[in-house]
Design a protein around this motif. Structure first.
Motif, mmCIF file in Angstrom:
data_model
loop_
_atom_site.group_PDB
_atom_site.id
_atom_site.type_symbol
_atom_site.label_atom_id
_atom_site.label_comp_id
_atom_site.label_asym_id
_atom_site.label_seq_id
_atom_site.Cartn_x
_atom_site.Cartn_y
_atom_site.Cartn_z
ATOM 1 N N GLY A 42 0.586 -1.211 0.157
ATOM 2 C CA GLY A 42 -0.130 -0.030 -0.124
ATOM 3 C C GLY A 42 0.433 1.320 0.132
ATOM 4 N N THR A 43 0.234 2.459 -0.615
ATOM 5 C CA THR A 43 1.005 3.786 0.058
ATOM 6 C C THR A 43 0.137 4.575 0.124
ATOM 7 O OG1 THR A 43 1.980 3.459 -2.697
ATOM 8 C CG2 THR A 43 1.868 5.835 -1.764
ATOM 9 N N LEU A 44 0.499 5.673 1.203
ATOM 10 C CA LEU A 44 0.107 6.855 2.012
ATOM 11 C C LEU A 44 0.483 8.029 1.344
ATOM 12 C CD1 LEU A 44 -0.420 6.509 5.812
ATOM 13 C CD2 LEU A 44 1.284 8.843 4.921
ATOM 14 N N VAL A 45 -0.735 8.533 1.038
ATOM 15 C CA VAL A 45 -0.106 10.056 0.837
ATOM 16 C C VAL A 45 -0.251 11.185 1.713
ATOM 17 C CG1 VAL A 45 -0.973 12.147 -0.941
ATOM 18 C CG2 VAL A 45 -1.695 10.511 -1.495
ATOM 19 N N GLU A 84 11.536 6.712 0.547
ATOM 20 C CA GLU A 84 10.369 6.710 0.692
ATOM 21 C C GLU A 84 9.053 5.909 0.747
ATOM 22 O OE1 GLU A 84 8.304 10.078 -0.269
ATOM 23 O OE2 GLU A 84 10.382 10.699 0.927
ATOM 24 N N ARG A 85 10.053 5.040 2.241
ATOM 25 C CA ARG A 85 8.974 4.219 3.112
ATOM 26 C C ARG A 85 8.246 4.723 4.428
ATOM 27 N NH1 ARG A 85 8.921 -1.325 1.456
ATOM 28 N NH2 ARG A 85 9.810 -1.362 -0.652
ATOM 29 N N ILE A 86 7.056 4.528 5.120
ATOM 30 C CA ILE A 86 6.645 5.242 6.508
ATOM 31 C C ILE A 86 7.475 4.111 7.413
ATOM 32 C CG2 ILE A 86 5.042 5.225 7.748
ATOM 33 C CD1 ILE A 86 3.104 5.953 5.184
ATOM 34 N N THR A 87 8.096 4.695 8.013
ATOM 35 C CA THR A 87 8.758 3.686 9.827
ATOM 36 C C THR A 87 8.230 3.772 10.765
ATOM 37 O OG1 THR A 87 10.681 6.161 9.385
ATOM 38 C CG2 THR A 87 11.189 4.002 8.007
ATOM 39 N N ALA A 88 7.749 5.098 10.738
ATOM 40 C CA ALA A 88 6.933 5.079 12.505
ATOM 41 C C ALA A 88 5.446 6.201 11.831
ATOM 42 C CB ALA A 88 7.935 5.253 13.540
ATOM 43 N N PHE A 89 5.077 6.243 12.160
ATOM 44 C CA PHE A 89 3.317 6.392 13.258
ATOM 45 C C PHE A 89 3.837 7.983 14.366
ATOM 46 C CE2 PHE A 89 2.361 4.044 9.738
ATOM 47 C CZ PHE A 89 1.319 4.702 9.319
ATOM 48 N N LEU A 90 3.910 8.808 14.558
ATOM 49 C CA LEU A 90 4.133 9.446 15.487
ATOM 50 C C LEU A 90 2.812 10.084 16.247
ATOM 51 C CD1 LEU A 90 7.026 11.176 14.347
ATOM 52 C CD2 LEU A 90 6.784 9.218 15.581
ATOM 53 N N GLU A 91 2.389 10.141 16.860
ATOM 54 C CA GLU A 91 1.171 10.420 18.177
ATOM 55 C C GLU A 91 1.250 11.776 18.027
ATOM 56 O OE1 GLU A 91 -1.049 8.650 19.208
ATOM 57 O OE2 GLU A 91 -0.190 6.977 19.130
ATOM 58 N N THR A 125 6.141 -1.235 5.947
ATOM 59 C CA THR A 125 5.408 -2.423 4.687
ATOM 60 C C THR A 125 4.554 -0.968 3.369
ATOM 61 O OG1 THR A 125 4.716 -3.762 7.191
ATOM 62 C CG2 THR A 125 3.054 -3.050 4.895
ATOM 63 N N LEU A 126 4.503 0.473 4.193
ATOM 64 C CA LEU A 126 3.615 0.802 2.770
ATOM 65 C C LEU A 126 4.723 2.001 2.326
ATOM 66 C CD1 LEU A 126 0.961 2.546 5.660
ATOM 67 C CD2 LEU A 126 0.364 0.245 3.544
ATOM 68 N N HIS A 127 4.824 2.839 1.333
ATOM 69 C CA HIS A 127 4.981 3.494 0.324
ATOM 70 C C HIS A 127 4.787 4.845 1.368
ATOM 71 C CE1 HIS A 127 6.534 0.167 -1.101
ATOM 72 N NE2 HIS A 127 7.671 0.830 -1.984
ATOM 73 N N ALA A 128 5.598 5.978 1.387
ATOM 74 C CA ALA A 128 4.925 7.300 0.895
ATOM 75 C C ALA A 128 5.097 7.803 -0.328
ATOM 76 C CB ALA A 128 5.748 7.464 1.609
ATOM 77 N N PHE A 129 3.719 8.344 -0.416
ATOM 78 C CA PHE A 129 3.726 9.592 -1.775
ATOM 79 C C PHE A 129 3.398 11.177 -1.102
ATOM 80 C CE2 PHE A 129 1.508 10.949 -5.655
ATOM 81 C CZ PHE A 129 2.107 10.529 -6.286
ATOM 82 N N ARG A 130 4.222 12.022 -1.807
ATOM 83 C CA ARG A 130 4.529 13.003 -1.465
ATOM 84 C C ARG A 130 3.158 13.966 -2.582
ATOM 85 N NH1 ARG A 130 9.046 17.843 0.089
ATOM 86 N NH2 ARG A 130 7.643 19.378 0.555
ATOM 87 N N ALA A 131 2.280 15.231 -1.434
ATOM 88 C CA ALA A 131 1.535 15.227 -2.086
ATOM 89 C C ALA A 131 1.486 16.235 -2.012
ATOM 90 C CB ALA A 131 -0.019 15.502 -1.535
ATOM 91 N N SER A 132 1.593 17.626 -3.290
ATOM 92 C CA SER A 132 2.272 18.956 -3.280
ATOM 93 C C SER A 132 1.284 19.751 -3.365
ATOM 94 C CB SER A 132 3.391 19.092 -4.590
ATOM 95 O OG SER A 132 2.160 19.380 -5.745
ATOM 96 N N GLY A 133 -0.318 19.621 -3.805
ATOM 97 C CA GLY A 133 -1.168 20.674 -4.077
ATOM 98 C C GLY A 133 -1.828 20.957 -2.741
ATOM 99 N N PRO A 134 -2.648 21.794 -2.094
ATOM 100 C CA PRO A 134 -3.865 22.503 -1.075
ATOM 101 C C PRO A 134 -3.537 20.863 -0.378
ATOM 102 C CG PRO A 134 -4.676 22.910 -3.273
ATOM 103 C CD PRO A 134 -3.265 22.224 -3.131
ATOM 104 N N PHE A 135 -4.113 21.217 1.011
ATOM 105 C CA PHE A 135 -4.578 19.865 2.276
ATOM 106 C C PHE A 135 -5.088 20.745 3.384
ATOM 107 C CE2 PHE A 135 -3.172 17.897 6.305
ATOM 108 C CZ PHE A 135 -4.540 16.604 6.066
ATOM 109 N N ILE A 136 -6.328 19.895 3.425
ATOM 110 C CA ILE A 136 -7.065 20.423 4.601
ATOM 111 C C ILE A 136 -8.336 19.612 4.752
ATOM 112 C CG2 ILE A 136 -9.355 21.748 3.638
ATOM 113 C CD1 ILE A 136 -8.715 24.185 5.563
ATOM 114 N N ASP A 137 -8.716 19.465 6.618
ATOM 115 C CA ASP A 137 -10.141 19.080 6.655
ATOM 116 C C ASP A 137 -10.701 19.917 7.112
ATOM 117 O OD1 ASP A 137 -10.149 18.452 9.887
ATOM 118 O OD2 ASP A 137 -7.341 18.186 9.261
#
Length: 248
Positions: free
Chosen positions: A138-141, A160-167, A213-225
Protein backbone atom coordinates in the motif's frame (compact mmCIF):
# COMPACT_ATOMS: atom_id res chain seq x y z
CA UNK A 1 -4.90 15.87 -11.24
CA UNK A 2 -5.14 15.92 -14.99
CA UNK A 3 -8.12 16.54 -17.29
CA UNK A 4 -6.96 13.61 -19.46
CA UNK A 5 -8.29 10.15 -18.56
CA UNK A 6 -5.10 8.09 -18.27
CA UNK A 7 -5.23 4.35 -18.97
CA UNK A 8 -3.47 3.80 -15.64
CA UNK A 9 -6.76 4.68 -13.88
CA UNK A 10 -8.81 2.09 -15.77
CA UNK A 11 -10.70 -0.09 -13.32
CA UNK A 12 -9.43 1.79 -10.28
CA UNK A 13 -11.74 1.38 -7.30
CA UNK A 14 -12.25 4.56 -5.28
CA UNK A 15 -13.92 4.50 -1.87
CA UNK A 16 -14.81 7.69 0.00
CA UNK A 17 -15.27 7.22 3.75
CA UNK A 18 -18.20 9.44 4.69
CA UNK A 19 -20.00 7.76 7.57
CA UNK A 20 -18.59 9.69 10.52
CA UNK A 21 -20.70 11.46 13.14
CA UNK A 22 -18.90 14.80 12.85
CA UNK A 23 -18.86 15.33 16.61
CA UNK A 24 -16.35 18.20 16.44
CA UNK A 25 -18.78 20.17 14.24
CA UNK A 26 -21.78 19.94 16.54
CA UNK A 27 -23.34 23.35 16.93
CA UNK A 28 -21.98 24.39 13.54
CA UNK A 29 -23.25 21.66 11.22
CA UNK A 30 -26.15 19.88 12.90
CA UNK A 31 -28.56 19.54 9.97
CA UNK A 32 -26.35 17.57 7.57
CA UNK A 33 -23.37 15.19 7.47
CA UNK A 34 -19.86 16.56 7.07
CA UNK A 35 -19.58 15.58 3.44
CA UNK A 36 -22.50 17.90 2.60
CA UNK A 37 -20.99 20.86 4.45
CA UNK A 38 -21.32 24.05 2.39
CA UNK A 39 -17.92 24.95 0.96
CA UNK A 40 -17.47 27.69 -1.65
CA UNK A 41 -21.19 27.71 -2.39
CA UNK A 42 -21.58 23.96 -2.91
CA UNK A 43 -21.63 20.75 -0.91
CA UNK A 44 -18.12 19.53 -0.14
CA UNK A 45 -19.05 16.22 -1.79
CA UNK A 46 -19.65 17.99 -5.11
CA UNK A 47 -16.12 19.38 -5.11
CA UNK A 48 -14.66 15.95 -4.37
CA UNK A 49 -16.63 14.26 -7.15
CA UNK A 50 -15.72 16.98 -9.65
CA UNK A 51 -12.04 16.57 -8.81
CA UNK A 52 -12.20 12.81 -9.29
CA UNK A 53 -14.06 13.15 -12.57
CA UNK A 54 -11.50 15.67 -13.81
CA UNK A 55 -8.71 13.24 -12.89
CA UNK A 56 -10.26 10.49 -14.97
CA UNK A 57 -11.94 8.37 -12.30
CA UNK A 58 -15.06 6.66 -13.62
CA UNK A 59 -16.67 5.24 -10.46
CA UNK A 60 -16.72 6.17 -6.79
CA UNK A 61 -18.18 4.14 -3.93
CA UNK A 62 -19.47 6.28 -1.05
CA UNK A 63 -19.34 4.53 2.33
CA UNK A 64 -22.15 6.22 4.25
CA UNK A 65 -23.51 6.05 7.77
CA UNK A 66 -24.62 9.09 9.77
CA UNK A 67 -27.44 10.95 7.97
CA UNK A 68 -26.97 8.80 4.88
CA UNK A 69 -30.46 9.69 3.61
CA UNK A 70 -29.37 13.29 3.17
CA UNK A 71 -26.49 12.21 0.93
CA UNK A 72 -28.71 9.89 -1.11
CA UNK A 73 -31.22 12.69 -1.64
CA UNK A 74 -28.48 15.11 -2.63
CA UNK A 75 -27.08 12.74 -5.24
CA UNK A 76 -30.46 12.62 -6.97
CA UNK A 77 -30.21 16.31 -7.80
CA UNK A 78 -26.49 17.12 -8.05
CA UNK A 79 -25.92 14.95 -11.17
CA UNK A 80 -22.21 14.09 -10.74
CA UNK A 81 -20.07 13.60 -13.85
CA UNK A 82 -19.08 10.05 -12.88
CA UNK A 83 -20.79 6.94 -11.58
CA UNK A 84 -21.49 7.03 -7.82
CA UNK A 85 -22.53 3.95 -5.87
CA UNK A 86 -23.47 4.07 -2.20
CA UNK A 87 -23.33 1.58 0.62
CA UNK A 88 -24.89 2.42 3.99
CA UNK A 89 -23.50 0.78 7.10
CA UNK A 90 -26.19 -0.60 9.46
CA UNK A 91 -24.58 1.06 12.50
CA UNK A 92 -21.33 2.98 13.13
CA UNK A 93 -18.49 0.69 12.05
CA UNK A 94 -15.52 3.03 11.98
CA UNK A 95 -13.35 3.54 8.90
CA UNK A 96 -11.90 0.04 9.02
CA UNK A 97 -15.29 -1.53 9.56
CA UNK A 98 -16.78 0.51 6.71
CA UNK A 99 -14.25 -0.91 4.24
CA UNK A 100 -14.82 -4.40 5.57
CA UNK A 101 -18.57 -3.95 5.07
CA UNK A 102 -18.00 -2.69 1.52
CA UNK A 103 -15.51 -5.42 0.57
CA UNK A 104 -17.89 -7.34 -1.70
CA UNK A 105 -18.55 -4.18 -3.75
CA UNK A 106 -14.87 -3.64 -4.54
CA UNK A 107 -13.27 -5.30 -7.52
CA UNK A 108 -9.79 -5.20 -8.98
CA UNK A 109 -6.33 -5.35 -7.47
CA UNK A 110 -6.12 -1.88 -5.90
CA UNK A 111 -8.32 0.49 -3.98
CA UNK A 112 -7.96 4.23 -3.51
CA UNK A 113 -9.37 5.22 -0.12
CA UNK A 114 -10.14 8.86 0.65
CA UNK A 115 -11.38 10.40 3.88
CA UNK A 116 -14.60 12.24 3.06
CA UNK A 117 -13.71 15.27 5.19
CA UNK A 118 -10.33 15.90 3.54
CA UNK A 119 -9.27 17.94 0.53
CA UNK A 120 -5.81 17.10 -0.76
CA UNK A 121 -4.24 18.16 -4.03
CA UNK A 122 -2.16 15.32 -5.48
CA UNK A 123 -1.26 13.79 -8.84
CA UNK A 124 -3.58 10.78 -9.01
CA UNK A 125 -2.32 9.40 -12.35
CA UNK A 126 1.28 9.56 -11.10
CA UNK A 127 0.29 7.87 -7.83
CA UNK A 128 -1.50 5.09 -9.73
CA UNK A 129 1.40 4.65 -12.16
CA UNK A 130 3.89 4.33 -9.30
CA UNK A 131 1.92 1.57 -7.59
CA UNK A 132 2.48 -2.11 -8.41
CA UNK A 133 0.01 -4.21 -6.38
CA UNK A 134 2.05 -7.33 -7.10
CA UNK A 135 5.01 -6.05 -5.08
CA UNK A 136 3.58 -3.22 -2.94
CA UNK A 137 1.14 -3.59 -0.06
CA UNK A 138 0.00 0.00 0.00
CA UNK A 139 0.87 3.66 -0.38
CA UNK A 140 -0.06 6.52 1.94
CA UNK A 141 -0.24 10.03 0.51
CA UNK A 142 1.36 12.56 2.82
CA UNK A 143 1.78 16.30 2.87
CA UNK A 144 4.26 18.58 4.58
CA UNK A 145 2.65 21.31 6.69
CA UNK A 146 4.12 24.32 8.48
CA UNK A 147 2.28 23.62 11.73
CA UNK A 148 2.10 19.89 12.46
CA UNK A 149 1.02 20.15 16.11
CA UNK A 150 -2.63 19.23 15.52
CA UNK A 151 -1.77 16.16 13.45
CA UNK A 152 -0.15 12.81 13.97
CA UNK A 153 3.17 12.99 12.12
CA UNK A 154 5.02 10.47 9.96
CA UNK A 155 8.62 9.28 10.00
CA UNK A 156 9.67 8.53 6.41
CA UNK A 157 13.02 7.12 5.36
CA UNK A 158 15.14 7.88 2.29
CA UNK A 159 13.42 5.11 0.35
CA UNK A 160 10.05 6.81 0.85
CA UNK A 161 8.86 4.10 3.23
CA UNK A 162 6.93 4.91 6.41
CA UNK A 163 8.99 3.79 9.38
CA UNK A 164 6.77 5.14 12.17
CA UNK A 165 3.51 6.89 12.94
CA UNK A 166 4.05 9.55 15.62
CA UNK A 167 1.28 10.46 18.03
CA UNK A 168 -0.39 13.86 17.84
CA UNK A 169 1.60 16.26 20.01
CA UNK A 170 0.16 19.71 20.69
CA UNK A 171 3.52 20.78 22.14
CA UNK A 172 5.23 20.19 18.81
CA UNK A 173 6.11 23.49 17.17
CA UNK A 174 7.03 23.69 13.54
CA UNK A 175 6.45 21.73 10.40
CA UNK A 176 6.28 18.06 9.69
CA UNK A 177 5.05 15.36 7.36
CA UNK A 178 1.45 14.35 8.07
CA UNK A 179 -1.06 11.83 6.83
CA UNK A 180 -3.11 13.31 3.98
CA UNK A 181 -6.02 10.89 4.44
CA UNK A 182 -5.53 9.21 1.06
CA UNK A 183 -4.40 5.58 0.66
CA UNK A 184 -3.83 3.25 -2.27
CA UNK A 185 -4.20 -0.33 -1.02
CA UNK A 186 -3.49 -3.62 -2.73
CA UNK A 187 -6.15 -6.29 -2.90
CA UNK A 188 -4.04 -8.44 -0.59
CA UNK A 189 -3.86 -5.72 2.05
CA UNK A 190 -7.60 -5.15 1.77
CA UNK A 191 -8.15 -8.88 2.31
CA UNK A 192 -5.98 -8.66 5.42
CA UNK A 193 -8.10 -5.78 6.72
CA UNK A 194 -11.31 -7.66 5.93
CA UNK A 195 -10.16 -10.74 7.84
CA UNK A 196 -9.57 -8.74 11.01
CA UNK A 197 -11.57 -6.62 13.42
CA UNK A 198 -9.98 -3.17 13.02
CA UNK A 199 -12.39 -0.34 13.77
CA UNK A 200 -10.15 2.53 12.68
CA UNK A 201 -8.36 2.02 9.36
CA UNK A 202 -5.54 4.28 10.51
CA UNK A 203 -5.03 3.53 14.21
CA UNK A 204 -6.06 -0.13 14.35
CA UNK A 205 -4.71 -1.34 11.02
CA UNK A 206 -2.27 0.85 9.06
CA UNK A 207 -0.36 1.97 12.14
CA UNK A 208 -0.06 -1.65 13.29
CA UNK A 209 1.64 -2.84 10.10
CA UNK A 210 5.37 -3.61 10.32
CA UNK A 211 7.59 -0.56 9.70
CA UNK A 212 8.39 0.09 6.01
CA UNK A 213 5.35 -1.88 4.82
CA UNK A 214 3.73 1.26 3.40
CA UNK A 215 5.23 3.42 0.72
CA UNK A 216 4.92 7.19 1.03
CA UNK A 217 3.80 9.47 -1.80
CA UNK A 218 4.21 13.21 -1.40
CA UNK A 219 1.35 15.55 -2.30
CA UNK A 220 2.28 19.06 -3.32
CA UNK A 221 -1.20 20.57 -3.58
CA UNK A 222 -3.40 22.24 -0.93
CA UNK A 223 -4.50 20.24 2.10
CA UNK A 224 -7.30 20.79 4.57
CA UNK A 225 -9.72 18.72 6.58
CA UNK A 226 -13.13 20.17 7.36
CA UNK A 227 -13.54 18.35 10.66
CA UNK A 228 -13.35 21.40 12.93
CA UNK A 229 -15.25 24.72 12.86
CA UNK A 230 -11.99 26.57 12.25
CA UNK A 231 -10.92 24.45 9.28
CA UNK A 232 -14.42 24.41 7.78
CA UNK A 233 -14.48 28.21 7.90
CA UNK A 234 -11.43 28.49 5.62
CA UNK A 235 -12.12 25.46 3.43
CA UNK A 236 -13.85 27.56 0.79
CA UNK A 237 -10.78 29.64 0.03
CA UNK A 238 -8.59 26.52 -0.17
CA UNK A 239 -10.96 24.72 -2.56
CA UNK A 240 -11.48 27.80 -4.75
CA UNK A 241 -7.74 28.29 -5.09
CA UNK A 242 -7.22 24.61 -5.88
CA UNK A 243 -9.95 24.40 -8.50
CA UNK A 244 -9.15 27.66 -10.26
CA UNK A 245 -5.43 26.82 -10.20
CA UNK A 246 -6.10 23.22 -11.31
CA UNK A 247 -4.10 22.01 -8.30
CA UNK A 248 -6.25 18.91 -7.86
Amino acid sequence: MSAVKPAVLAGLNVAVLAGGLGTRLRGVLDDRPKILAPVAGRAFLDHLLDAFALAGVERVLLCLGHMADSVLSHLKVCKPALSVDCIVEPHPLGTGGALRYARSRLRGDRLLVVNGDTWLGFDLPRLAASFDPQVMAGTLVYVEVDDAGRYGRLDINHEERITAFLEKDATHHGGGMVNGGVYLLSDQLLDQLSAGTAISLERDFLEKLPPRTLHAFRASGPFIDIGTPESLAIAGSVVRQAMFGRAV
